[in-house]
Design an enzyme around this catalytic site. Structure first.
Site: not given
Length: 399
Positions: A114, A205
């Site tokens: 992530y 993101e």
């Protein structure tokens, strides 16, 4: 402003961020043609069919499927996804209709990571966050295992420094892959920082950011939110906007030169000025939290709205089925109270006001404004101040 994954990846490509091959598709024919093209270009039959909506969690909701047998299977999967009402943890129970697809090559995944960048308003710096827990809901990771989220803050004077990117790389354990993996990651983070600043992002993101079986770093997803305050610097944003994914009332307000924000409560709020808007939200929550009363929206008419704009604003508030009462909270300066009052009366009479209305007016032309409201024939509850208005609106709903 939000954009779709495939649009985000087009921007990634512009800044040299590695992405899989892929093509957007708006019809089944385009989806099959994109899959056929990918099979020819990659020499592999595996392609991924991905729903394009402005929400995360698409995979869990059935909006991301893998075709292992080429273009015909990809078309079958596209038929299931295109037009579906996709429900994820970010769409709410009503879901979001899928109108676009992204057809992407399949990759062999070794690890899912992530990576994100946001504006940390407390520190007044861009913060990069990374975690070994890629491909899952990062909110859950932050709540249950916050130690698994790595953070670095970027000094705006000197920008992102290479050692900060290496800190993240080492924290993610990238040293165990091939020698170039760390340097690929450092280059990718540097590119993302440049992108974040130049494109006026508020959020960026990648979930998941993958390490392939061959040890390469690739952005398998792309989520980009732009800071609306930078709109004037980016005339191309209009081309990226998907009106079907936006709240229609917020869009209408923007076109009318008004600021409207939809929330989850039951009180419609007409205010002027950002500071007064925030204070109004807070005081309604303060008095209404125990009774289940909260703002359903707020519409900031600003300092120079006309009667026509105020009328339109009031109609927008009334158009929401969530609104069980309305609180008008105006401190007149440049904005005159009589203009607000005339606009409110016109809209209420046009639409037939059926919910309680509490009005607090102060400032320029306040007496004239109150006179217009008093002579309107509408059932209006006048408030002496903000606290009085908030308590009256709570009683109007909760009893």
């Amino acid at each position: 402003m939000k954009i779709h994954e495939y649009q985000g990846k087009q921007i990634f490509q512009k800044y040299g961020v590695p992405i899989p091959k892929g093509y957007p598709a708006f019809t089944l024919e385009e989806a099959e043609a994109a899959a056929t093209r990918l099979v020819a270009e990659t020499g592999k039959n595996i392609v991924v069919v991905k729903a394009q909506i402005h929400a995360g969690g698409r995979g869990k909701g059935g909006g991301v499927k893998v075709a292992k047998n080429g273009a015909a299977e990809a078309r079958q999967l596209a038929e299931k996804i295109l037009g579906m009402q996709l429900v994820t943890h970010q769409t709410g129970p009503e879901g979001q209709k899928v109108r676009r697809l992204y057809i992407e090559q399949g990759l062999e995944i070794e690890r899912e990571l992530y990576l994100s960048a946001v504006v940390d308003r407390d520190r007044r710096r861009i913060a990069f966050m990374a975690s070994t827990e890629g491909g899952v809901e990062i909110e859950k990771v932050a709540e249950e295992t916050p130690e698994k989220i790595l953070k670095v803050h970027v000094d705006p004077v000197v920008g992102l420094l290479p050692f900060q990117a290496r800190q993240l790389a080492f924290g993610l354990g990238l040293l165990k892959h091939k020698k170039e993996t760390v340097s690929q990651f450092v280059k990718l983070v540097s590119s993302l920082y440049e992108l974040f600043v130049k494109e006026d992002c508020s959020l960026l993101e990648i979930n998941p950011l993958i390490v392939t079986k061959s040890g390469d770093i690739v952005a398998l997803d792309a989520k980009i939110n732009f800071d609306d305050s930078g709109d004037y610097r980016h005339p191309n944003w209009d081309e990226l906007r998907d009106a079907a994914e936006e709240d229609p009332v917020e869009l209408e307000a923007k076109q009318a030169g008004l600021n409207y924000v939809s929330l989850d409560g039951n009180v419609g709020c007409l205010v002027n000025g950002a500071g007064l808007a925030m204070a109004t939200m807070d005081i309604i929550k303060h008095y209404g939290a125990k009774s289940g009363v909260a703002p359903a929206n707020f519409l900031d008419v600003g300092g120079g709205a006309t009667q026509e704009q105020v009328t339109k604003a009031f109609k927008m508030i009334l158009s929401s089925s969530k609104v069980k009462a309305i609180f008008v909270n105006i401190f007149g300066g440049i904005m005159k109270c009589d203009v607000i009052a005339a606009g409110v009366v016109a809209a209420a009479k046009d639409l037939g006001l059926k919910v309680p209305l509490v009005v607090r007016l102060e400032g320029t032309n306040v007496e004239l404004g109150r006179k217009i409201l008093n002579e309107s024939g509408l059932a209006i509850s006048a408030a002496n101040d903000m606290a009085d208005g908030a308590q009256k609106i709570v009683r109007a709903i909760a009893g």
